[in-house]
Structures are given as structure tokens and as C-alpha cells.
Design an enzyme around this catalytic site. Structure first.
Site, PDB file in Angstrom:
ATOM      1  N   ARG A  42      33.117  -3.620  10.166  1.00  0.00           N
ATOM      2  CA  ARG A  42      31.953  -2.793  10.529  1.00  0.00           C
ATOM      3  C   ARG A  42      30.843  -3.650  11.111  1.00  0.00           C
ATOM      4  O   ARG A  42      30.796  -4.865  10.942  1.00  0.00           O
ATOM      5  CB  ARG A  42      31.413  -2.042   9.318  1.00  0.00           C
ATOM      6  CG  ARG A  42      30.974  -2.908   8.155  1.00  0.00           C
ATOM      7  CD  ARG A  42      29.498  -3.153   8.083  1.00  0.00           C
ATOM      8  NE  ARG A  42      29.181  -4.167   7.086  1.00  0.00           N
ATOM      9  CZ  ARG A  42      29.016  -5.436   7.374  1.00  0.00           C
ATOM     10  NH1 ARG A  42      29.117  -5.873   8.608  1.00  0.00           N
ATOM     11  NH2 ARG A  42      28.721  -6.317   6.419  1.00  0.00           N
ATOM     12  N   GLU A  48      19.633  -3.979   6.087  1.00  0.00           N
ATOM     13  CA  GLU A  48      20.339  -5.171   5.596  1.00  0.00           C
ATOM     14  C   GLU A  48      19.863  -5.565   4.208  1.00  0.00           C
ATOM     15  O   GLU A  48      18.652  -5.567   3.933  1.00  0.00           O
ATOM     16  CB  GLU A  48      20.095  -6.319   6.587  1.00  0.00           C
ATOM     17  CG  GLU A  48      21.327  -7.126   6.859  1.00  0.00           C
ATOM     18  CD  GLU A  48      22.435  -6.283   7.508  1.00  0.00           C
ATOM     19  OE1 GLU A  48      23.332  -5.833   6.753  1.00  0.00           O
ATOM     20  OE2 GLU A  48      22.410  -6.074   8.716  1.00  0.00           O
ATOM     21  N   GLY A 142      30.222 -11.888   9.349  1.00  0.00           N
ATOM     22  CA  GLY A 142      29.293 -10.797   9.053  1.00  0.00           C
ATOM     23  C   GLY A 142      29.801  -9.438   9.511  1.00  0.00           C
ATOM     24  O   GLY A 142      29.062  -8.463   9.521  1.00  0.00           O
ATOM     25  N   ASP A 189      30.166  -1.868   2.964  1.00  0.00           N
ATOM     26  CA  ASP A 189      31.316  -2.252   3.792  1.00  0.00           C
ATOM     27  C   ASP A 189      32.537  -1.377   3.484  1.00  0.00           C
ATOM     28  O   ASP A 189      33.228  -0.911   4.389  1.00  0.00           O
ATOM     29  CB  ASP A 189      31.673  -3.726   3.553  1.00  0.00           C
ATOM     30  CG  ASP A 189      30.468  -4.632   3.694  1.00  0.00           C
ATOM     31  OD1 ASP A 189      29.454  -4.174   4.245  1.00  0.00           O
ATOM     32  OD2 ASP A 189      30.544  -5.788   3.252  1.00  0.00           O
ATOM     33  N   LYS A 233      30.621 -15.515   2.176  1.00  0.00           N
ATOM     34  CA  LYS A 233      29.807 -14.963   1.089  1.00  0.00           C
ATOM     35  C   LYS A 233      30.272 -15.410  -0.298  1.00  0.00           C
ATOM     36  O   LYS A 233      29.471 -15.753  -1.167  1.00  0.00           O
ATOM     37  CB  LYS A 233      29.939 -13.444   1.178  1.00  0.00           C
ATOM     38  CG  LYS A 233      28.735 -12.687   0.855  1.00  0.00           C
ATOM     39  CD  LYS A 233      28.841 -11.224   1.259  1.00  0.00           C
ATOM     40  CE  LYS A 233      29.999 -10.488   0.688  1.00  0.00           C
ATOM     41  NZ  LYS A 233      30.688  -9.566   1.517  1.00  0.00           N
TER      42      LYS A 233
END
Ligand code: GLA
Length: 456
Positions: A42, A48, A142, A189, A233
Site C-alpha cells: 500500500r 502517518e 515503506g 497496512d 521496522k
């Protein structure tokens, strides 16, 4: 919306990727796949680092996805292979408890998160299966390659075990199970990966989870550009540090307004309890929290908790080392960004003549807030966003967790070609490493569909 992911009939003829995947599968396992499943990555257009605070976000699915070919058998094992030779094969027994090593995030642990989600939700002993995974979402960029892998694995496991779960349930359990890998993600997500529909972005709201179409203006397109600095992450603590700072800010605001801090975890919960508007919350942050970083001692004193309670109740495994907390800046970003998401949606709904400019402005404000208040950008992303704006974008911002990865830019239709050319010249070509990555790093994107099962 309580529907299951679609099962689509597909033809292999003319689909080179599927054909390659099938060939590899047959060579490896000596049989044909029973079915295929895919889940998209995505791009988040705005909103954010606010999903884990309980606020709505506005992403769309991209064309890049994780695709898996699957056969079901009585081997009592789950065999995993990846089309990318960097990612090694892995086999796990269906009878043992699935172990996920947080300190050592390997590709297949994401797959196993999805498997575990279904196993726990349905309370089943898993069927044996053989899988080959093929990903086109660039990793650590990302664009949610890891969550797409979790979602794809969840869907594969559901289908292989002949269970039936709605997209909403799948999104919820796949979001929760990612904590096995150690990140305290917010659910955006996985939600968009299941709930996306072709041709429309979505407003994703939480508690309860729901997705509403957002029609994007006709006059512009969205272009993704990767700054080529990778950010994983799960392998760093940046992300969880922000989750912790927001949690502490929630409690400090609650304490200051006479609420019970031990009952509140998310900044949206503080707003709800106080029945305040986002503007009022922004004013409250200025009034109650100071811009200088807070120490543990100060927080413990205000919240009347011991240092042990601080560690066990507020921190997480990879944030135990934290000594300073920028509560004012983080809370300001969250409440401001939550308001921008609603404004973005309102502009898309009312379609004023200057839509493109208004949406671009909101994206630019979002980037500035991510950079200055949330500190989740990096020099490469800031440089790239600057170049995108100079090259004709009306708005440009980092997308996803940040600290590397991609920017998303809104570019008027008539400027797309010159935009791509200018960004290529200014950001990619001068650096040989970036130049080599350019093809998969700079592209126009359209809202794609959500996860599905394919049958031949
Ligand atoms: C990651 C997380 C999401 C979200 C974004 C930042 O992608 O998985 O839940 O928090 O970062 O907006």
C-alpha cells in the site's frame, strides 16, 4: 463489507509471473499448485503514525503484491520457499508451537505470523502445505511488503485449511499477529491489504474497523519514489519508541485533566474521554506538555508510578534503553495529522475547483510535521521530497513508517512526464546505486484491489 476475499478464476496463459511461479513450484515440489493467493502492498496518502493512536488513515493499495502458490498435503509440515534466492527455504512442523524469533527477523517469520493468526483464530491443527512466495513490493521501502506477506500467509492458511473468514476479521487478526515479530503496528497496512478496491483510496477507521471509499481528484496522479535508504521496522527500535512516546503522552494528558491514566493507552482515547475536538486537544498539548524532552524521573513523578512500573507498564522489549521522551512534539503531530486526514477526505468528497492544490497543501503540511515534530524522516527523504516539489508535484511527503523508504507525490496529469524526467535527473542518475534501482523506485501508481485467491 463482511464479505470474504474473492476467489477468482485466472488464466495462466499470458501471465508470465504466474507461469514462472507455477514452473518453479512444480520443479521444487514435483506437483502442481492447488491455488494461488495474493495480498497487495500500500501507499499511505495521508495520516502517518496515527493508526496506533486510534485515528483514521487514508491509504490505497498498490499494484505490487505478494503472490503465493500453494498445495495442500498430509506431510505434517509447512514448506516455504521464495522466488528471490536471497530468501532461504524453511520448513516448520504443523504439530509444534510456531516459534517466531523477534531478535532475528527472517523473511519467513512474517509468513509464520499469518499462519499463527489463522491457527489461533480457528483453533485448528494445521494441514500440511507447500508454498512458493513471489514478492514485487520492494522490501524495507515503506510500502508495506512485510504486512502484505503476513496477510498473504493468513489468506493462504485459511484457504488451505478450508476455513471461511471475512476480510474484516482477516485484517484484524493479521494486524494483531504482527506483534509476534515485535512491532506494535496500528493495523493500517493489513486493513488496506484486505479491504482495498480497485479505483478508490480508502478512509480506514478503527474500533470498529471500517473502510470508506475516497474518490481521488481526476486532475492528478500519485507518484511513488523510493529514496533508496532502507528501513526495516522490525530490526530497529525507531517505530516502537514513537508508540511508547504516544502512550506516555496520553497518560500525562489524562493525569493533567483528572482522568485515570492507567485506563488510557491511545491519544484518541484521551480525546474521547475529554469530549474535546482535535483543535482543543492541540491547545491542551500546548498547555500541559512542555517542549523539552521528559526524563523517566519526571514522568514517574507526575504519574505517581515507580521506575519498575514505568518499565513494565509503559515500555516494550526493544525500548527499555530510552531515557528521554519528546511528548509535546509527538502528541502535536498526532492530533494535527488526525485533523489533516479528515480535511483531506472532506476535500475529496466536496470536489472544489482547487481540490488538487488543497490536497497538495495538506500533504506538504503532513511531511513537515513528520519531519519536525515526529522526527521520522531522514536527510535522503527530505532531499527527495524537495526535488519532487521542484519538479512539479503540488504535494509530496514521506509514506509509511519513514526513516527511509518512499515518498508519495501528487502530480497534475499534464506534468507527469516532465516530473518523472526531472526527478530521475536530479535524484537518481547522479548516484550509481540509485540509478541502478531507479526502474523499481520511481513509478506512477493507481488504487489497486485487495487480497484474493486465484484458481486456475
Ligand atoms: C507502519 C505500520 C503502520 C503505520 C505506519 C505509519 O507501516 O505498520 O501501522 O503505523 O507505519 O503510519
Amino acid at each position: 463489507m463482511a464479505t470474504n476475499p474473492p476467489k477468482l478464476k485466472t488464466k495462466l496463459a499470458g501471465n508470465e509471473r504466474l507461469q514462472n511461479l507455477k514452473n518453479t513450484f512444480e520443479k521444487k515440489y514435483g506437483e502442481s499448485p492447488l491455488f494461488y493467493a495474493y495480498a497487495p502492498g500500500r501507499v499511505n496518502l495521508i495520516g502517518e503514525h496515527i493508526d496506533y493512536c486510534g485515528y483514521s488513515v487514508l491509504p490505497m493499495a498498490i499494484e505490487q503484491n505478494i503472490l503465493t502458490a500453494v498445495s495442500v498435503n498430509s506431510s505434517g509440515t509447512i514448506q516455504l520457499a521464495n522466488m528471490n534466492p536471497q530468501f532461504k527455504d524453511f520448513t516448520v512442523s504443523c504439530l509444534e508451537d510456531i516459534a517466531i524469533d523477534r531478535d532475528n527477523p527472517k523473511w519467513y517469520y512474517y509468513f509464520l505470523c499469518g499462519v499463527k493468526a489463522i491457527q489461533e483464530k480457528c483453533g485448528i491443527t494445521l494441514s500440511g502445505m507447500s508454498c512458493v512466495v513471489d514478492g514485487t513490493v520492494p522490501p524495507s521501502s515503506g510500502l508495506s511488503s512485510s504486512s502484505a506477506l503476513v496477510c498473504c500467509a493468513g489468506l493462504v492458511t485459511m484457504e488451505a485449511n478450508q476455513k471461511s473468514l471475512s476480510k474484516l476479521v482477516l485484517a484484524e487478526i493479521c494486524a494483531k499477529c504482527e506483534c509476534y515479530i515485535g512491532t506494535e503496528g496500528g493495523g493500517m497496512d493489513q486493513s488496506i491489504s484486505f479491504l482495498a478496491e480497485e479505483g478508490t483510496a480508502k478512509l480506514i477507521e478503527f474500533q470498529p474497523l471500517r473502510a470508506t471509499d475516497v474518490k481521488l481528484p481526476d486532475g492528478a496522479v500519485f507518484v511513488i519514489s523510493n529514496c533508496c535508504k532502507e528501513m526495516n521496522k522490525a530490526a530497529s527500535s525507531h517505530y516502537n519508541i514513537r508508540v511508547v512516546e504516544c502512550r506516555i503522552a496520553t497518560k500525562m494528558l489524562a493525569q493533567a485533566r483528572g482522568l485515570d491514566p492507567s485506563k488510557l493507552l491511545k491519544l484518541s482515547e484521551a480525546q474521547k474521554e475529554l469530549r474535546a475536538s482535535l483543535e482543543e486537544m492541540l491547545a491542551l498539548v500546548d498547555e500541559v506538555l512542555h517542549p523539552e524532552p521528559y526524563t523517566r524521573e519526571e514522568i514517574c513523578k507526575v504519574l505517581h508510578i515507580t521506575s519498575e512500573q514505568f518499565t513494565t507498564e509503559l515500555l516494550s522489549a526493544n525500548t527499555l534503553h530510552m531515557t528521554h521522551f519528546k511528548l509535546h512534539q509527538r502528541a502535536k503531530h498526532v492530533y494535527g495529522e488526525a485533523a489533516r486526514v479528515l480535511q483531506f477526505k472532506a476535500v475529496c468528497d466536496s470536489e472544489p475547483a482547487e481540490s488538487v492544490q488543497l490536497l497538495g497543501d495538506l500533504m506538504n503540511q503532513s511531511h513537515a510535521s513528520c519531519r519536525d515534530l515526529y522526527e521520522c524522516s531522514c536527510p535522503e527523504l527530505d532531499q527527495l521530497v524537495g526535488i519532487c516539489l521542484k519538479s512539479g508535484a503540488v504535494g509530496s511527503r514521506l509514506t509509511g513508517a519513514g526513516w527511509g523508504g518512499c515518498a508519495v507525490s501528487m502530480v497534475p496529469n499534464e506534468k507527469v512526464e516532465s516530473f518523472l524526467h526531472a526527478v530521475r535527473e536530479a535524484y537518481y542518475l547522479p548516484d550509481p546505486r540509485r540509478a541502478a534501482m531507479e526502474k523499481q523506485s520511481l513509478f506512477v501508481t493507481k488504487p489497486g484491489g485487495g487480497a484474493a485467491v486465484f484458481l486456475e
